[in-house]
Design an enzyme around this catalytic site. Structure first.
Site, PDB file in Angstrom:
ATOM      1  N   GLY A   1       1.947   9.731   4.003  1.00  0.00           N
ATOM      2  CA  GLY A   1       1.755   8.284   3.973  1.00  0.00           C
ATOM      3  C   GLY A   1       2.058   7.648   2.642  1.00  0.00           C
ATOM      4  N   HIS A   2       2.389   8.454   1.645  1.00  0.00           N
ATOM      5  CA  HIS A   2       2.611   7.924   0.286  1.00  0.00           C
ATOM      6  C   HIS A   2       3.883   8.529  -0.285  1.00  0.00           C
ATOM      7  CE1 HIS A   2       1.734   7.000  -3.974  1.00  0.00           C
ATOM      8  NE2 HIS A   2       0.983   6.052  -3.475  1.00  0.00           N
ATOM      9  N   PHE A   3       4.952   8.192   0.019  1.00  0.00           N
ATOM     10  CA  PHE A   3       5.457   7.219   0.978  1.00  0.00           C
ATOM     11  C   PHE A   3       6.274   7.962   2.004  1.00  0.00           C
ATOM     12  CE2 PHE A   3       4.681   4.912  -2.952  1.00  0.00           C
ATOM     13  CZ  PHE A   3       3.962   3.819  -2.510  1.00  0.00           C
TER      14      PHE A   3
END
Length: 124
Positions: free
Chosen positions: A39-41
């Protein structure tokens, strides 16, 4: 399910004494398969800044054998990107203050500085 703290502990490779008294060097390497990178990224995975702050925290917990809590982040400056699989070296220096321990950390990947942190820690 893995937690941030367990991911940190699993990523800690070594802690060695520094050249000067009251200094240490911790090495971390984060597995590219960790969920935090998804999620990052999604298209450009980077180590989140909060993990860089927590690297200094965990290192001091391990060095001292005390269960410290962060009571203040005096500085958190991220100047470079940390990618999955990079080996991060955290240069630490600690000073006892009246009611807390102040930790200064410089983070680097190879010769490149990627961040600096100043934390106030209190034993719990």
């Amino acid at each position: 399910m893995m937690t941030m703290w367990s991911d940190l502990q699993d990523s800690l490779v070594a802690i060695d004494p520094g050249i000067e008294p009251g200094t240490w060097e911790a090495k971390f390497c984060f597995d590219p398969s960790l969920s935090l990178f998804k999620g990052h990224f999604p298209d450009n995975p980077l180590l989140p800044g909060v993990m860089q702050v927590e690297m200094a925290h965990l290192a001091m917990v391990r060095i001292t054998g005390s269960n410290y809590q962060i009571i203040g982040v005096k500085k958190a400056k991220f100047t470079g990107q940390v990618f999955p699989g990079d080996q991060i070296t955290v240069h630490l220096a600690a000073k006892d203050r009246e009611d807390y321990l102040q930790v200064r950390a410089q983070l680097s990947v190879g010769e490149k500085k990627v961040g600096s942190v100043i934390l106030d820690l209190e034993a719990s």
